[in-house]
Write an enzyme that holds these catalytic residues in place. Structure first.
Site, short mmCIF file in Angstrom:
data_model
loop_
_atom_site.label_atom_id
_atom_site.label_comp_id
_atom_site.label_asym_id
_atom_site.label_seq_id
_atom_site.Cartn_x
_atom_site.Cartn_y
_atom_site.Cartn_z
N ASP A 296 0.90 -1.20 -0.11
CA ASP A 296 0.02 -0.06 0.10
C ASP A 296 0.83 1.21 0.11
OD1 ASP A 296 -2.28 1.56 0.09
OD2 ASP A 296 -2.65 1.12 2.20
N LYS A 298 0.81 3.76 -2.09
CA LYS A 298 0.15 4.89 -2.40
C LYS A 298 0.97 5.75 -3.37
CE LYS A 298 -3.46 4.88 1.05
NZ LYS A 298 -3.17 3.94 1.87
N ASP A 301 3.54 10.53 -7.43
CA ASP A 301 4.38 11.64 -7.68
C ASP A 301 4.51 11.52 -9.11
OD1 ASP A 301 6.60 13.27 -7.86
OD2 ASP A 301 7.36 12.68 -5.96
N GLY A 426 -7.54 -3.94 9.43
CA GLY A 426 -6.10 -3.82 10.15
C GLY A 426 -6.25 -3.92 11.50
#
Length: 456
Positions: A296, A298, A301, A426
């Site tokens: 993960d 993410k 850029d 989680g």
């Protein structure tokens, strides 16, 4: 407070109901048209309506009032003033500036909110409002409606567990108008024939979702097919997010809960002792237990930087990850740098409160995702096109919100309302005293919610 009949006759004089031949938003030809907005222009009548609606709720307990935009907003405001109950406002669409919030007002997670609607037909606008309000951690139990058109909306909401109180049904209205010589026998019969012959619209609202087998047939990317195959074989849609800080914790948890999950989701950059040996051991457990490795990261850029982050550095994510997450903020081309073997999951929505991923952003993110061949799905909090897999974080059986802005939902809620494909859990697992037991509980709960959803 005047009688219901007296209120109706006064309101009727404002032109709230018209008879003739009208095309509704749904395309249905209707012999009547209801528009309650003129009541807002008569302060005395609006106050009377407020008292009538509050009377329906006299046995209900609630902390907040919210009107469904737009026609019910004056009604909800009047009820707030009459009862002293705080008002919150749900926007129809997010502003493109400022906070971009869909819900305005002062409220706390866990409070109970009553919804106010003017007219209910299919219940669609109410379902949409409920989803937005519950996203903020508020609880909906009761809904008060001025007029039920008796076309399935009330049935749908009651089936979903909500209490619906209506001041009038359309049949009750036409009977009262006929009684007071405001409707002819022919008009009355015409309307009743229409109500009997018009199909209940809830059948459209309750359309079944695709099964995992049907979803797999739509997929061309190997990672998408693989995760669906694992789901079918294991009878699991559970992804465990292991946000722990040491490799020993990750490996131990992966070994312990590996039989119950379809993937382990990682934030590798929080691990203090990352090493190639750790990657080898984790891949071995994943192969043995049959689950995917989901980083993960993410990415968010420009393409060149993302490529270096993906392929190089300490973590060399491209060497071991089956799935990765990426924002679409840098545009479509930024996603094209990833290896075609990895399944990309874009971020369309986030589960935190006050997130900036509004409806406009989500729409564009989905459009981009559908154009990139190795994007297999999105992280989101609402429905997606069938071609994309929906990964829903923020799933917890015991909490609705934490102190850091995270909103939680139950497996049943995200399958029923959003048609999710995979739940991401989680803290509900890795922070428990018995992770294996909790993982089994989430596996069972998620699978039962899926089966219930496809059998609708």
């Amino acid at each position: 407070m005047i009688s219901k009949e007296e209120f109706l006759l006064k309101a009727y004089k404002l032109g709230i109901i018209k008879f003739g031949n009208f095309t509704l938003k749904s395309g249905i030809q209707s012999p009547f048209y209801v528009d309650l907005r003129p009541i807002a222009s008569d302060p005395e009548l609006l106050k009377e309506l407020s008292q009538q609606l509050l009377n329906l709720l006299k046995k209900s307990c609630y902390d907040l009032i919210c009107g469904v935009p737009y026609a019910a907003l004056p009604m909800a405001t009047a009820m707030s003033l009459d009862s002293g109950t705080p008002l919150i406002i749900k926007r129809k669409e997010s502003k493109g500036y400022g906070t971009k919030k869909m819900l305005e007002g002062i409220f706390k997670s866990g409070q109970t909110c009553v919804l106010v609607e003017d007219v209910i037909t299919s219940g669609k606008s109410l379902i949409e409002t409920i989803e937005e309000v519950e996203k903020e951690g508020l609880r909906i139990k009761d809904i008060v409606v001025v007029l039920d058109r008796e076309q399935g909306g009330v049935y749908l909401l009651k089936e979903k567990g909500y209490n619906v109180y209506n001041l009038f049904t359309i049949e009750e209205v036409v009977d009262l108008l006929y009684k007071n010589n405001l409707l002819s026998q022919e008009e009355l019969q015409n309307i009743k024939n229409f109500l009997k012959s018009t199909p209940i619209v809830t059948a459209q609202v309750k359309s079944s979702r695709l099964t995992y087998e049907e979803k797999a047939a739509l997929q061309s990317h190997p990672a998408a097919k693989k995760i669906l195959e694992i789901a079918i074989k294991k009878k699991s849609n559970l992804i465990a997010s292991l946000d722990v800080s040491t490799t020993q914790e990750v490996l131990q948890l992966a070994e312990t809960i590996g039989d119950t999950i379809v993937a382990v989701k990682l934030h590798t950059d929080i691990i203090k002792d990352f090493s190639e040996e750790y990657v080898i051991k984790l891949k071995s457990i994943a192969n043995k237990k049959n689950f995917l490795l989901f980083e993960d990261r993410k990415f968010g850029d420009i393409g060149n930087t993302q490529q270096m982050q993906f392929e190089g550095g300490l973590y060399k994510i491209s060497d071991w990850a089956d799935l990765i997450t990426s924002h679409v903020i840098a545009g479509e081309d930024s996603l094209k740098i990833f290896d075609s073997k990895v399944g990309i999951i874009t971020i369309a929505e986030m589960s935190s409160s006050a997130t900036l991923t509004d409806e406009n952003y989500k729409k564009r993110a989905i459009e981009i995702s559908e154009n990139i061949s190795n994007v297999i799905g999105c992280v989101a909090q609402s429905k997606l096109p069938s071609s994309l897999l929906l990964f829903t974080p923020g799933v917890n059986l015991n909490s609705i919100k934490d102190k850091k802005g995270q909103n939680f939902n139950t497996p049943e809620k995200v399958f029923d309302k959003n048609h999710t494909d995979f739940i991401i859990v989680g803290r509900g697992i890795y922070k428990s005293t018995d992770p294996k037991k909790e993982a089994l509980k989430y596996q069972k709960s998620g699978w039962e919610a899926y089966l219930k959803n496809i059998s609708i």
